[in-house]
Scaffold this motif. Structure first.
Motif, PDB file in Angstrom:
ATOM      1  N   PHE A   1      -4.936   8.772  16.535  1.00  0.00           N
ATOM      2  CA  PHE A   1      -3.436   8.186  16.448  1.00  0.00           C
ATOM      3  C   PHE A   1      -3.369   6.879  17.268  1.00  0.00           C
ATOM      4  N   LEU A   2      -3.293   5.684  16.397  1.00  0.00           N
ATOM      5  CA  LEU A   2      -3.207   4.397  17.149  1.00  0.00           C
ATOM      6  C   LEU A   2      -2.163   4.047  17.876  1.00  0.00           C
ATOM      7  N   ASP A   3      -2.094   3.427  18.732  1.00  0.00           N
ATOM      8  CA  ASP A   3      -0.683   3.045  19.472  1.00  0.00           C
ATOM      9  C   ASP A   3      -1.103   1.480  19.480  1.00  0.00           C
TER      10      ASP A   3
ATOM     11  N   THR B   1       0.970  -1.026   0.064  1.00  0.00           N
ATOM     12  CA  THR B   1       0.021   0.041   0.019  1.00  0.00           C
ATOM     13  C   THR B   1       0.943   1.109   0.034  1.00  0.00           C
ATOM     14  N   PRO B   2       0.269   2.473  -0.849  1.00  0.00           N
ATOM     15  CA  PRO B   2       1.248   3.526  -0.554  1.00  0.00           C
ATOM     16  C   PRO B   2       0.921   4.409   0.626  1.00  0.00           C
ATOM     17  N   ASP B   3      -0.124   3.768   1.480  1.00  0.00           N
ATOM     18  CA  ASP B   3      -0.166   4.367   2.921  1.00  0.00           C
ATOM     19  C   ASP B   3       0.839   3.927   3.633  1.00  0.00           C
ATOM     20  N   GLN B   4       1.925   3.311   3.425  1.00  0.00           N
ATOM     21  CA  GLN B   4       2.957   2.829   4.477  1.00  0.00           C
ATOM     22  C   GLN B   4       4.128   3.531   3.917  1.00  0.00           C
ATOM     23  N   SER B   5       4.860   4.364   5.062  1.00  0.00           N
ATOM     24  CA  SER B   5       6.144   4.866   4.821  1.00  0.00           C
ATOM     25  C   SER B   5       7.257   4.085   5.361  1.00  0.00           C
TER      26      SER B   5
ATOM     27  N   ASP C   1       4.323   0.576  12.627  1.00  0.00           N
ATOM     28  CA  ASP C   1       3.009   0.579  13.294  1.00  0.00           C
ATOM     29  C   ASP C   1       2.577   1.820  13.962  1.00  0.00           C
ATOM     30  N   ASN C   2       3.248   2.843  13.595  1.00  0.00           N
ATOM     31  CA  ASN C   2       2.641   4.401  13.961  1.00  0.00           C
ATOM     32  C   ASN C   2       1.622   4.732  13.058  1.00  0.00           C
ATOM     33  N   THR C   3       0.372   4.583  13.580  1.00  0.00           N
ATOM     34  CA  THR C   3      -0.883   4.645  12.219  1.00  0.00           C
ATOM     35  C   THR C   3      -1.795   5.685  12.654  1.00  0.00           C
ATOM     36  N   VAL C   4      -2.115   6.756  12.090  1.00  0.00           N
ATOM     37  CA  VAL C   4      -2.859   7.678  12.119  1.00  0.00           C
ATOM     38  C   VAL C   4      -4.271   7.866  11.010  1.00  0.00           C
TER      39      VAL C   4
ATOM     40  N   PHE D   1       6.396  -7.564   8.673  1.00  0.00           N
ATOM     41  CA  PHE D   1       5.299  -6.667   9.429  1.00  0.00           C
ATOM     42  C   PHE D   1       4.639  -5.930   8.481  1.00  0.00           C
ATOM     43  N   THR D   2       5.342  -5.379   7.718  1.00  0.00           N
ATOM     44  CA  THR D   2       4.674  -4.536   6.641  1.00  0.00           C
ATOM     45  C   THR D   2       3.693  -5.549   5.593  1.00  0.00           C
TER      46      THR D   2
END
Length: 262
Positions: A61-63, A24-28, A152-155, A131-132
């Motif tokens: 902001f998910l943890d 996914t392009p939503d992963q940096s 895993d830092n997700t917003v 993990f990705t």
């Protein structure tokens, strides 16, 4: 030898996913030409665009609690299979993640080894990529909002003209994310999962209660914060970066003073 073998497998797996444009392009995180900077630019630019249109932007902001250590091996292998990995290669990956053990050693004394039943191998070459792949389908459940991840830092965030619409969309999206988390046997740290409301100063000033009401199924509403450190940068509701500058200055002034004295 193990690191060389891992590197060979990593290179082939990465090239395979890049060729089919699978990730996914939503992963940096853990991607070439991507970093915390690209993640911050993406999120901050989208929030700023919402402000320019006169909208409010709400973000969650998910943890994840120990995300890398709670990856279920069975689900990971299933996702590898669904991505087109063949049976022989899948057998290799099954061998790679299974039959591992861990123990604790303190001052020369060691505990008995225990089997590792979940999680990607720590300090490994393949671990971050696995993990990705495991978290790659998370954006599929957030169709009515934008999601961006750095490892895993997700917003999760979206922009709407008023607070009621914003809360309704975010609550719906967060409920879907909770289902995904439960289905994938991950765990959310509810105490550190927070919401934040962004907008121009006049827009926020008009609100009687500038807080987002988004709740979990078990622990009630999430906490709304007015400043948050995200990937090394402190964010504030107006994106003025005032808190970031203040905190950075407080660290720099003593060091500049030491340089001046010397």
């Amino acid at each position: 030898m193990s690191k060389i073998l891992e590197k060979c497998v990593y290179t082939q797996l990465r090239d395979y996913y890049q060729y089919w444009n699978y990730l996914t392009p939503d992963q940096s995180g853990f991607r070439p030409n991507h970093s915390t900077t690209t993640a911050l630019l993406k999120v901050c630019n989208d929030i700023q665009a919402g402000m320019e249109q006169g909208n409010l932007t709400g973000a969650i902001f998910l943890d994840f609690a120990k995300a890398f250590d709670t990856v279920d091996h069975g689900i990971l292998l299933e996702k590898l299979k669904n991505s087109g990995i063949g049976d022989r290669t899948l057998t290799w990956f099954q061998s790679y993640v299974s039959d591992r053990s861990q123990y604790v050693s303190i001052y020369g004394s060691s505990s008995l080894p225990l089997p590792v039943t979940c999680g990607v191998p720590q300090v490994s070459i393949l671990g971050p990529l696995l993990f990705t792949i495991f978290i790659n389908d998370l954006p599929n459940v957030c169709k009515a909002s934008t999601i961006h991840m750095y490892a895993d830092n997700t917003v999760i965030y979206t922009s709407k003209p008023n607070l009621q619409q914003l809360e309704a969309v975010l609550q719906e999206q967060f409920t879907e994310v909770e289902k995904w988390i439960k289905h994938n046997k991950l765990f959310l740290n509810n105490d550190k999962t927070v919401t934040m409301l962004f907008g121009t100063a006049p827009k926020l000033h008009k609100l009687q209660n500038p807080h987002l009401c988004v709740g979990t199924k078990s622990n009630g509403p999430l906490t709304t914060v007015t400043s948050l450190k995200y990937l090394g940068m402190w964010l504030d509701p107006n994106l003025s970066f005032g808190p970031h500058i203040e905190k950075l200055s407080s660290k720099l002034y003593p060091k500049l003073g030491a340089l001046y004295r010397n």
